[in-house]
Write an enzyme that holds these catalytic residues in place. Structure first.
Site, short mmCIF file in Angstrom:
data_model
loop_
_atom_site.label_atom_id
_atom_site.label_comp_id
_atom_site.label_asym_id
_atom_site.label_seq_id
_atom_site.Cartn_x
_atom_site.Cartn_y
_atom_site.Cartn_z
N SER A 7 -47.45 38.42 84.36
CA SER A 7 -46.42 37.58 84.97
C SER A 7 -47.05 36.60 85.95
CB SER A 7 -45.39 38.44 85.70
OG SER A 7 -44.57 37.60 86.47
N HIS A 31 -46.11 35.54 80.64
CA HIS A 31 -44.73 35.83 81.05
C HIS A 31 -44.38 34.90 82.21
CE1 HIS A 31 -41.11 38.32 81.40
NE2 HIS A 31 -41.25 38.19 82.71
N ASP A 33 -41.48 33.63 84.79
CA ASP A 33 -40.21 34.01 85.42
C ASP A 33 -39.53 32.80 86.03
OD1 ASP A 33 -40.07 36.95 85.17
OD2 ASP A 33 -42.01 36.83 86.20
N MET A 35 -36.42 31.54 88.12
CA MET A 35 -35.37 32.02 89.04
C MET A 35 -34.70 30.84 89.72
SD MET A 35 -37.51 35.03 90.88
CE MET A 35 -38.43 36.24 89.94
N HIS A 64 -38.76 34.08 80.78
CA HIS A 64 -37.69 35.01 81.21
C HIS A 64 -36.77 34.25 82.17
CE1 HIS A 64 -36.86 38.86 83.86
NE2 HIS A 64 -35.76 38.37 83.33
N MET A 66 -33.91 33.90 84.67
CA MET A 66 -33.03 34.61 85.61
C MET A 66 -32.17 33.54 86.27
SD MET A 66 -35.90 37.18 87.06
CE MET A 66 -37.17 36.24 86.24
N MET A 136 -35.37 45.48 82.25
CA MET A 136 -35.93 45.42 83.59
C MET A 136 -36.13 46.85 84.11
SD MET A 136 -36.33 42.23 84.15
CE MET A 136 -37.01 42.47 85.80
N ASP A 175 -40.28 45.19 82.07
CA ASP A 175 -40.69 44.27 83.14
C ASP A 175 -40.37 44.84 84.52
OD1 ASP A 175 -41.25 42.04 84.68
OD2 ASP A 175 -39.71 40.75 83.78
C1 DX5 Z 1 -39.12 40.17 88.46
C2 DX5 Z 1 -39.85 39.49 87.34
C3 DX5 Z 1 -41.09 40.16 86.93
C4 DX5 Z 1 -42.14 40.26 88.00
C5 DX5 Z 1 -43.00 41.45 87.67
O1 DX5 Z 1 -37.89 39.57 88.62
O2 DX5 Z 1 -39.01 39.42 86.20
O3 DX5 Z 1 -41.63 39.57 85.75
O4 DX5 Z 1 -42.93 39.12 88.12
O5 DX5 Z 1 -43.88 41.66 88.71
P1 DX5 Z 1 -44.53 43.09 89.00
O6 DX5 Z 1 -45.34 43.45 87.80
O7 DX5 Z 1 -45.37 42.84 90.22
O8 DX5 Z 1 -43.41 44.05 89.23
ZN ZN Z 2 -39.94 38.76 84.26
#
Ligand code: DX5
Ligand code: ZN
Length: 215
Positions: A7, A31, A33, A35, A64, A66, A136, A175
């Site tokens: 990630s 990956h 993320d 947000m 991903h 969010m 998750m 994840d």
């Molecule tokens: C959280 C993200 C994850 C995050 C994982 O909302 O979707 O992808 O970056 O990070 P770690 O592996 O540190 O939990």
């Molecule tokens: Zn993620």
């Protein structure tokens, strides 16, 4: 064979090229993320960063989302270089089936995501359509949280339901809070793709951390 998806949220943004090369060399997927500060109480990065990574990536981009209203943005993320795109069931509800189809029509693999407090049965109606499922194992929003142990039963339940529907080829991605210490258990429960942020990028030797998660 298990796939490892580092990630980028936990990468070194001042030296992103170094971390992109690490993923190219040692891992299977990027990956990313996304947000929006609304679906989750955090803001990460957007199109310029995804496009820059796409230029240097020799592994597929797993994006991903969010965000609220994922249907408004899937086309732009597909154009930005996503090979896999997932959105939260909680943000889409009964629109989930239509959004999976929208993503697939863009030539991108479509995934549906749920947070740890969403009953897994909620996504069963979409399992015949999804190209992958993202479970998750922490609440979406931040890297560096602790793995929620009950996630293991949830992975096994979704795996059993996919198999029951004859969809053995559909992988479950997991994840949050994954590292060398719990990767084997997550894989045993039925995961095919492991996301790891801090366990990779905060490790003294990221390549070794990835190798340890594969074993
Ligand atoms: C959280 C993200 C994850 C995050 C994982 O909302 O979707 O992808 O970056 O990070 P770690 O592996 O540190 O939990
Ligand atoms: Zn993620």
């Amino acid at each position: 064979m298990i796939q490892i998806a580092p990630s980028i949220l936990s990468a070194d943004f001042l030296h992103l090229e170094k971390d992109v090369e690490l993923v190219n060399r040692e891992a299977d997927l990027f990956h990313l993320d996304i947000m929006d500060g609304s679906f989750v109480p955090n803001i990460s990065f957007g199109f310029p960063v995804v496009e820059a990574i796409a230029k240097a990536a020799r592994r597929p981009l797993d994006v991903h989302l969010m965000i609220v209203h994922p249907e408004k943005y899937v086309e732009r993320f597909a154009k930005a270089g996503a090979s896999m795109l997932s959105f939260h069931y909680e943000a889409a509800l009964e629109e989930s089936g239509a959004i999976l189809e929208q993503i697939q029509a863009l030539g991108v693999k479509a995934g549906i995501v749920i947070n740890p407090d969403c009953p897994v049965q909620k996504i069963f109606p979409y399992l015949d359509k999804a190209d992958f499922v993202l479970l998750m194992s922490v609440f979406a929003g931040f890297g560096g949280q602790k793995f929620i142990p009950e996630s293991l039963e949830r992975i096994a339940a979704v795996r059993a339901e996919l198999d029951r529907r004859g969809r053995k080829e559909v992988p479950i991605e997991v994840d949050g809070g994954i590292g060398p210490e719990n990767a084997a258990a997550v894989k045993k429960a039925g995961a095919g793709i492991l996301v790891a942020g801090s366990a990779v990028f905060k490790a003294p030797d990221p390549a070794q951390a990835i190798a340890a998660m594969r074993r």
